[in-house]
Design an enzyme around this catalytic site. Sequence first.
Site, PDB file in Angstrom:
ATOM      1  CD  GLU A 160      71.866  -9.912  53.130  1.00 19.71           C
ATOM      2  OE1 GLU A 160      72.843  -9.353  52.272  1.00 19.71           O
ATOM      3  OE2 GLU A 160      70.825  -9.836  52.847  1.00 19.71           O
ATOM      4  CG  HIS A 186      49.360 -35.000  49.648  1.00 25.74           C
ATOM      5  ND1 HIS A 186      48.090 -35.723  50.011  1.00 25.74           N
ATOM      6  CD2 HIS A 186      50.082 -35.673  48.687  1.00 25.74           C
ATOM      7  CE1 HIS A 186      48.355 -37.073  48.977  1.00 25.74           C
ATOM      8  NE2 HIS A 186      49.515 -36.991  48.519  1.00 25.74           N
ATOM      9  CD  GLU A 226      67.108 -10.099  42.003  1.00 24.98           C
ATOM     10  OE1 GLU A 226      68.167 -10.600  41.076  1.00 24.98           O
ATOM     11  OE2 GLU A 226      67.363  -9.905  42.896  1.00 24.98           O
ATOM     12  N   GLY A 271      73.746 -11.448  38.299  1.00 26.66           N
ATOM     13  CA  GLY A 271      73.747 -12.366  39.365  1.00 26.66           C
ATOM     14  C   GLY A 271      72.997 -13.464  39.399  1.00 26.66           C
ATOM     15  NE  ARG A 272      67.168 -11.326  37.392  1.00 26.65           N
ATOM     16  CZ  ARG A 272      67.673  -9.891  37.648  1.00 26.65           C
ATOM     17  NH1 ARG A 272      68.450  -9.702  38.622  1.00 26.65           N
ATOM     18  NH2 ARG A 272      67.399  -8.992  36.935  1.00 26.65           N
ATOM     19  CE  LYS A 309      70.897  -5.300  48.296  1.00 25.36           C
ATOM     20  NZ  LYS A 309      71.752  -5.465  47.155  1.00 25.36           N
ATOM     21  CE  LYS A 335      77.598  -8.278  38.434  1.00 23.40           C
ATOM     22  NZ  LYS A 335      76.286  -8.291  37.427  1.00 23.40           N
TER      23      LYS A 335
HETATM   24  O1  F6P Z   1      70.250  -7.755  46.328  1.00 21.98           O
HETATM   25  C1  F6P Z   1      69.964  -8.409  45.121  1.00 21.98           C
HETATM   26  C2  F6P Z   1      71.294  -9.058  44.523  1.00 21.98           C
HETATM   27  O2  F6P Z   1      71.908  -8.152  43.943  1.00 21.98           O
HETATM   28  C3  F6P Z   1      71.053 -10.037  43.417  1.00 21.98           C
HETATM   29  O3  F6P Z   1      70.585  -9.766  42.134  1.00 21.98           O
HETATM   30  C4  F6P Z   1      72.155 -10.819  43.409  1.00 21.98           C
HETATM   31  O4  F6P Z   1      72.131 -12.098  43.015  1.00 21.98           O
HETATM   32  C5  F6P Z   1      72.508 -11.050  45.047  1.00 21.98           C
HETATM   33  O5  F6P Z   1      72.215  -9.786  45.483  1.00 21.98           O
HETATM   34  C6  F6P Z   1      73.926 -11.122  45.383  1.00 21.98           C
HETATM   35  O6  F6P Z   1      74.793 -10.099  45.057  1.00 21.98           O
HETATM   36  P1  F6P Z   1      76.355 -10.252  45.197  1.00 21.98           P
HETATM   37  O7  F6P Z   1      76.510 -11.450  44.213  1.00 21.98           O
HETATM   38  O8  F6P Z   1      76.911  -9.091  44.581  1.00 21.98           O
HETATM   39  O9  F6P Z   1      76.592 -10.761  46.463  1.00 21.98           O
END
Ligand code: F6P
Length: 534
Positions: free
Chosen positions: A206, A377, A346, A260-261, A497, A200
């Site tokens: 990452e 189990h 979240e 995002g979620r 972060k 987003k």
């Molecule tokens: O760090 C949490 C977050 O902002 C989530 O809410 C989001 O889904 C994820 O990181 C990834 O964010 P992006 O889509 O901006 O890379």
Amino acid sequence: MTIYTALLQQADTLKKTHMKDLFATDPKRFDRFHLKTGPFLLDYSKNNITPETMRLLLQLAEESGLRQAIDAQFSGQKINTTENRAVLHTALRNRSDNPVFVDGRDVMPDIRAVLAQMHTFSDAVRNQTWRGATGKPITDVVNIGIGGSDLGPAMAMQALEFYKTDAISFHFVSNIDGTDITRVLNKCRPETTLFIISSKTFTTQETLTNATTARAWLTAALGDTAVEKHFVAVSTNKTAVQAFGINPDNMFVFWDFVGGRYSLWSAIGLSLMIGIGYDHFIEMLTGAYEMDMHFKTAPFDKNMPVIMGLLGVWYTTYMGAESYAVLPYDQYLSRLPAYLQQLDMESNGKSVKKNGHAVDYKTGPILFGEPGTNGQHSFYQLIHQGTHLIPVDFIAPVHSLNETGNHHAILLANMVAQAEALMRGKTADEVRAEGVDEALIPFKTFSGNRPSNILLFDRMTPRVFGALVALYEHKVFVQGIIWNIDSFDQWGVELGKQLAKVVLPELQDKNKPLAHDNSTNALIDHIRTNRLNV
Ligand code: F6P
């Protein structure tokens, strides 16, 4: 007496009341406490509730302004107050011709335009008219994203695997751990691999690190000009996508009114659309839309997300539950608990009300789960005989897409039996009557009175799946409204972060002075001494 006090008193009574007795005195308990909507049957009769509990919870919903909050969400008001944003993932699956306004502008034409762009592109990849730089068709699609830019499509791809093309393999890379991307790249060939960089913000460490590694892998084999045919991006941030070197023509946008979620329904679902095809994707949106309409219009006592949300509030805030288990008896839904962890935790892992004051009650629970019967189990022991109250959602299709001998009947028998066992328990006298050694009786006794919902649907289809995810989204929304928190921000992820940015250069230079607490200093020193001496 306030509704809060009334519910606390109600909880005191219910803690001393066994559900077995409630069933014994009310032959209509299932009739009273079940709901049907669309493809779902929800049995919520095995909860620690009476009609009075539900009456009070429904009053709580009214007093919390839930009706107005639902209208505010669907009509594009900026209910995400700390980020000053509307919350309109529902517009992404609006299958009606009605406009949806944000700041006086109808967002539906933009949403439809991106859907059409996704349609064209996903068809082209599927029918092999979109080819790699050397003219070969795409055999592997790699979605690089994390959190909502990974969990939604990854979970959905598994859930809808039955509908997925066999001609393309799909991979999801999320973790910064180099093992994640290495394992995927080892399975792919540059000439036939398409990367979808999903972020987003397009600033997530990452995702950008993984995307940079993927690009280096591709260009080492095919040169820089190949990027155009092998990289597309999904984002709200055009500038950053361009700066990364992805052609804006290969970009699929979405908007800051999509959290995002909650972004599975947007272009973040591009990998899924390539996998299951446009028509199935639209079916998924339609299922979600139908759940939206149910949520928006059904009276609260017949409203599935409202009932499930109220039960969630009941256990967390009034009955003292700290956690909540989601147990799908469906292998296709094995990633659902992981997906719901982000959605629920979240969204509602907050301790400050919308007015900035600290809450003085419990909010979002710790969510966990595994598919049945596997979980039986491992951790079910604690749910049956441990000291914690853990409300459970069991979810299952009545028909399997892979009917195999009597597997599905056994699977369903186990699920139904687990719910019954949790509710009924087993008394010491019942154990004794089985001739068990007196010394073992306490160990073999089950208190019972442990709550669960059972959610049944006919069989897994894209439409059912869409409705299922929307059901949980709205359930989480209901809880957030009642707890008076902002379910749409996530400031709690920021501090770690920020600190990682301070630690990274310290790990890479053993002479950098350290000014953390002495545990953190010692750990950094241990890691860098070992890493930099190798
Ligand atoms: O760090 C949490 C977050 O902002 C989530 O809410 C989001 O889904 C994820 O990181 C990834 O964010 P992006 O889509 O901006 O890379």
